[in-house]
Motif scaffolding. Structure first.
Motif, short mmCIF file in Angstrom:
data_model
loop_
_atom_site.label_atom_id
_atom_site.label_comp_id
_atom_site.label_asym_id
_atom_site.label_seq_id
_atom_site.Cartn_x
_atom_site.Cartn_y
_atom_site.Cartn_z
N ALA A 1 0.83 -1.21 0.00
CA ALA A 1 0.00 0.00 0.00
C ALA A 1 0.87 1.25 0.00
CB ALA A 1 -0.93 -0.01 1.21
N GLU A 2 1.89 1.25 0.82
CA GLU A 2 2.77 2.42 0.92
C GLU A 2 3.53 2.66 -0.39
OE1 GLU A 2 5.13 1.30 4.23
OE2 GLU A 2 3.53 1.58 5.68
N LYS A 3 4.03 1.58 -1.00
CA LYS A 3 4.78 1.72 -2.25
C LYS A 3 3.90 2.21 -3.39
CE LYS A 3 8.30 -1.74 -1.12
NZ LYS A 3 8.82 -3.09 -1.41
N ILE A 4 2.68 1.68 -3.46
CA ILE A 4 1.77 2.11 -4.52
C ILE A 4 1.40 3.58 -4.34
CG2 ILE A 4 -0.61 1.86 -5.34
CD1 ILE A 4 -0.26 -1.16 -5.10
N GLU B 1 -5.82 3.22 -13.24
CA GLU B 1 -4.89 3.06 -14.36
C GLU B 1 -3.49 2.75 -13.84
OE1 GLU B 1 -5.21 2.97 -17.57
OE2 GLU B 1 -7.21 3.78 -17.99
N TYR B 2 -3.07 3.46 -12.81
CA TYR B 2 -1.73 3.24 -12.27
C TYR B 2 -1.58 1.83 -11.71
CZ TYR B 2 2.44 3.54 -9.41
OH TYR B 2 3.67 3.29 -8.87
N LEU B 3 -2.62 1.29 -11.12
CA LEU B 3 -2.55 -0.06 -10.56
C LEU B 3 -2.17 -1.10 -11.60
CD1 LEU B 3 -5.66 -0.18 -8.17
CD2 LEU B 3 -3.24 0.02 -7.51
N PHE B 4 -2.51 -0.85 -12.86
CA PHE B 4 -2.20 -1.79 -13.93
C PHE B 4 -0.96 -1.38 -14.72
CE2 PHE B 4 -6.40 -3.14 -12.85
CZ PHE B 4 -6.45 -4.48 -13.19
N SER B 5 -0.22 -0.41 -14.23
CA SER B 5 1.02 0.01 -14.89
C SER B 5 2.12 -1.02 -14.66
CB SER B 5 1.46 1.37 -14.34
OG SER B 5 1.87 1.25 -12.97
N ASP B 6 3.16 -0.96 -15.46
CA ASP B 6 4.31 -1.85 -15.28
C ASP B 6 4.87 -1.73 -13.88
OD1 ASP B 6 4.00 -2.48 -17.95
OD2 ASP B 6 5.76 -1.37 -18.64
N GLU B 7 5.01 -0.50 -13.41
CA GLU B 7 5.62 -0.25 -12.10
C GLU B 7 4.80 -0.86 -10.97
OE1 GLU B 7 7.73 3.61 -10.63
OE2 GLU B 7 5.59 3.87 -10.26
N ALA B 8 3.49 -0.59 -10.96
CA ALA B 8 2.65 -1.11 -9.88
C ALA B 8 2.53 -2.63 -9.94
CB ALA B 8 1.27 -0.46 -9.94
N GLN B 9 2.46 -3.18 -11.13
CA GLN B 9 2.35 -4.64 -11.24
C GLN B 9 3.62 -5.35 -10.76
OE1 GLN B 9 -0.47 -6.80 -12.56
NE2 GLN B 9 -1.21 -4.98 -11.48
N GLN B 10 4.76 -4.72 -10.95
CA GLN B 10 5.99 -5.29 -10.40
C GLN B 10 5.98 -5.22 -8.88
OE1 GLN B 10 8.39 -6.99 -12.24
NE2 GLN B 10 8.89 -7.61 -10.13
N MET B 11 5.43 -4.16 -8.33
CA MET B 11 5.28 -4.06 -6.88
C MET B 11 4.40 -5.20 -6.36
SD MET B 11 4.55 0.00 -6.35
CE MET B 11 5.64 1.28 -6.99
N ALA C 1 5.48 -8.32 -3.81
CA ALA C 1 4.78 -8.49 -2.53
C ALA C 1 4.19 -9.89 -2.38
CB ALA C 1 3.67 -7.44 -2.41
N TYR C 2 4.62 -10.83 -3.22
CA TYR C 2 4.20 -12.23 -3.16
C TYR C 2 2.74 -12.43 -3.57
CZ TYR C 2 8.53 -12.74 -0.44
OH TYR C 2 9.84 -12.71 -0.02
N LEU C 3 2.15 -11.45 -4.24
CA LEU C 3 0.81 -11.59 -4.78
C LEU C 3 0.87 -11.95 -6.26
CD1 LEU C 3 -0.83 -8.46 -3.11
CD2 LEU C 3 -1.58 -10.82 -2.77
N ILE C 4 -0.24 -12.42 -6.79
CA ILE C 4 -0.35 -12.72 -8.22
C ILE C 4 -0.67 -11.42 -8.95
CG2 ILE C 4 -1.66 -13.98 -9.97
CD1 ILE C 4 -2.35 -16.03 -7.76
N PRO C 5 0.12 -11.03 -9.95
CA PRO C 5 -0.19 -9.81 -10.70
C PRO C 5 -1.53 -9.91 -11.43
CG PRO C 5 2.10 -10.46 -11.03
CD PRO C 5 1.42 -11.61 -10.34
N GLY C 6 -2.16 -8.76 -11.61
CA GLY C 6 -3.44 -8.73 -12.31
C GLY C 6 -3.31 -8.70 -13.82
N ARG C 7 -2.09 -8.52 -14.32
CA ARG C 7 -1.84 -8.56 -15.75
C ARG C 7 -1.24 -9.90 -16.16
NH1 ARG C 7 1.35 -3.16 -17.34
NH2 ARG C 7 2.49 -4.77 -18.49
N ALA C 8 -1.76 -10.44 -17.25
CA ALA C 8 -1.31 -11.76 -17.70
C ALA C 8 0.13 -11.74 -18.18
CB ALA C 8 -2.22 -12.26 -18.82
N ASP C 9 0.63 -10.57 -18.60
CA ASP C 9 1.99 -10.49 -19.13
C ASP C 9 3.02 -10.18 -18.04
OD1 ASP C 9 0.92 -7.96 -18.75
OD2 ASP C 9 2.04 -7.05 -20.40
N VAL C 10 2.59 -10.16 -16.79
CA VAL C 10 3.52 -9.97 -15.67
C VAL C 10 3.44 -11.21 -14.77
CG1 VAL C 10 4.14 -8.53 -13.68
CG2 VAL C 10 3.14 -7.47 -15.73
#
Length: 330
Positions: free
Chosen positions: A46-49, A270-280, A284-293
Motif C-alpha cells: 500500500a505504501e509503495k503504490i 490506471e496506475y494499478l495496472f502500470s508496469d511499475e505497480a504490477q511489479q510491486m 509483494a508475493y501476490l499474483i499480478p493482475g496482468r497476464a503479461d507480468v
C-alpha cells in the motif's frame, strides 16, 4: 439488536484505525485533489503504490488499511458522508455485492486487454489488479511434511486440536474459499473440521502467528502471500495447495459511484495496472493482475489447482457461510 451492536463495534474499530493513518473527514474535504484509497494488506505494498502514484501524478494518496471486514464496516459508517474514492478488497464476492448494491462506477481501463482472464468484470466495475489464493500452511517443526487434502484434514486423528482457520468474517480470501467450497461440496467437511478441534484465532495475521509459534500445527485456508513471505524470512513453515483445488481470489479495485474525486480515482486504477505497480504486486508475493507480468516468488495462476468458482452463487451465500464457520468452530 445484537447484529446492530456488532456493526457499530466494527465501525468504531475502523474509525480508530483510519485516524491512526492521519486521515480525517476534515483533511479530505479541505484538500479535494487527494485520492482516498481503502485497501487490505500487505502494508508495504500500500505504501509503495501510494508513493509511486504520487511520484507519477503529483497527487497525494491517503490510505486506510484494514481487513475486508473492517473496510466494509468503515464504508457502512460513512454512507451518509462518503470519503473513499477507490476501494480495494480481498474478496471478489464482496466486490460483486457492492456492484449489486449500485455502489460502483464503470470505467474502461486503457490496457484491459492485458488483464488476467476474468480479473475484470463485464461491466468494468471490478478491476482485479492482484490476486491471492488460500492453501494449507503448516509448521515444519511439528510436521516434517504434509500433503493431506481438505477432507483428510477434517477426519485424521493426528491433526486433532492442531488446526486453525482464519475468521472468514474478517478475511476476504477465507470468505471466498468457504463460499466456493460449500457451494460445490456442502458443509460436511467443515462440520468435520469443527469436530476435529479446529479453532478461529482471528484474521489472517493472528492465524499465521498461531501456526508460526506452534500454538497450532496447521492453518486451513491460509492466505498464500503471507506464507511465502514468512518462509523467505526463515520461519519454520511450508505451504501447498490441496489436490482437489482451492480458490484464486482476484482483489478488486473499485471506483466508488459517490467518489469525491472520480477523475483521480480513474487515474489511480490506471496506475494499478502500470508496469511499475504490477511489479510491486509481484514483489509483494501476490499474483499480478496482468497476464503479461509473472511473479518469480510464488506460483502463478496456471500453477494452482482450483475449485469451481461460481461467483454469483458464492456471493449469495458468502456472508451467511462466513458467520456459520464462526458458529461451528466456537
Amino acid at each position: 439488536m445484537k447484529k446492530f451492536l456488532k456493526t457499530m463495534a466494527l465501525a468504531a474499530v475502523t474509525l480508530g484505525s483510519f485516524a491512526s493513518f492521519g486521515l480525517t473527514d476534515q483533511t479530505v474535504s479541505a484538500e479535494g485533489d487527494k485520492i482516498t484509497v481503502y485497501m487490505p494488506s500487505p502494508a508495504g505494498l500500500a505504501e509503495k503504490i501510494a508513493e509511486g502514484f504520487k511520484t507519477q501524478s503529483g497527487k497525494e494518496v491517503e490510505v486506510f488499511q484494514g481487513t475486508t471486514g473492517e473496510i466494509l464496516a468503515r464504508l457502512e459508517a460513512e454512507k451518509e458522508n462518503p470519503i473513499a474514492d477507490v476501494v480495494i478488497l480481498a474478496s471478489w464476492s464482496d466486490g460483486l455485492a457492492m456492484k449489486n448494491d449500485d455502489k460502483l462506477a464503470s470505467y474502461e481501463l486503457s490496457n484491459k486487454d492485458n488483464a488476467v482472464e476474468n480479473f475484470i468484470d463485464e461491466d468494468n466495475t471490478l478491476f482485479g489488479y492482484s490476486a491471492s489464493a488460500v492453501g494449507v500452511i503448516y509448521n515444519t517443526e511439528l510436521f516434517e511434511s504434509l500433503e493431506a487434502d481438505w477432507a483428510d484434514l477434517s477426519t485424521t486423528e493426528d491433526y486433532k486440536d492442531l488446526l486453525a482457520i482464519p475468521d472468514p468474517e474478517k478475511s476476504g480470501a477465507a470468505k471466498d474459499f468457504v463460499s466456493a467450497y460449500v457451494t460445490e461440496k456442502g458443509w460436511d467437511d467443515f462440520e468435520a473440521l469443527a469436530n476435529n478441534g479446529t479453532i478461529v484465532p482471528g484474521a489472517n495475521k493472528a492465524t499465521m502467528e498461531a501456526v508460526t509459534t506452534g500454538e497450532v500445527g496447521i492453518l486451513v485456508a491460509g492466505v498464500d502471500y503471507n506464507a511465502y513471505k514468512a518462509i523467505d524470512e526463515g520461519e519454520p513453515l511450508a505451504m501447498y495447495y490441496p489436490e482437489s483445488g482451492t480458490v484464486i481470489n482476484p482483489r478488486p479495485a473499485m471506483i466508488m459511484k459517490d467518489a469525491p474525486n472520480p477523475e483521480g480515482a480513474q487515474e489511480f486504477v490506471e496506475y494499478l495496472f502500470s508496469d511499475e505497480a504490477q511489479q510491486m504486486v509481484a514483489d509483494a508475493y501476490l499474483i499480478p493482475g496482468r497476464a503479461d507480468v509473472k511473479s518469480e516468488k510464488r506460483p502463478n495462476v496456471d500453477e494452482i489447482p482450483t475449485l469451481n468458482t461460481d461467483w454469483a452463487k458464492m456471493m449469495e451465500v458468502a456472508s451467511e457461510a462466513a458467520a456459520r464457520i464462526n458458529e461451528l468452530m466456537a
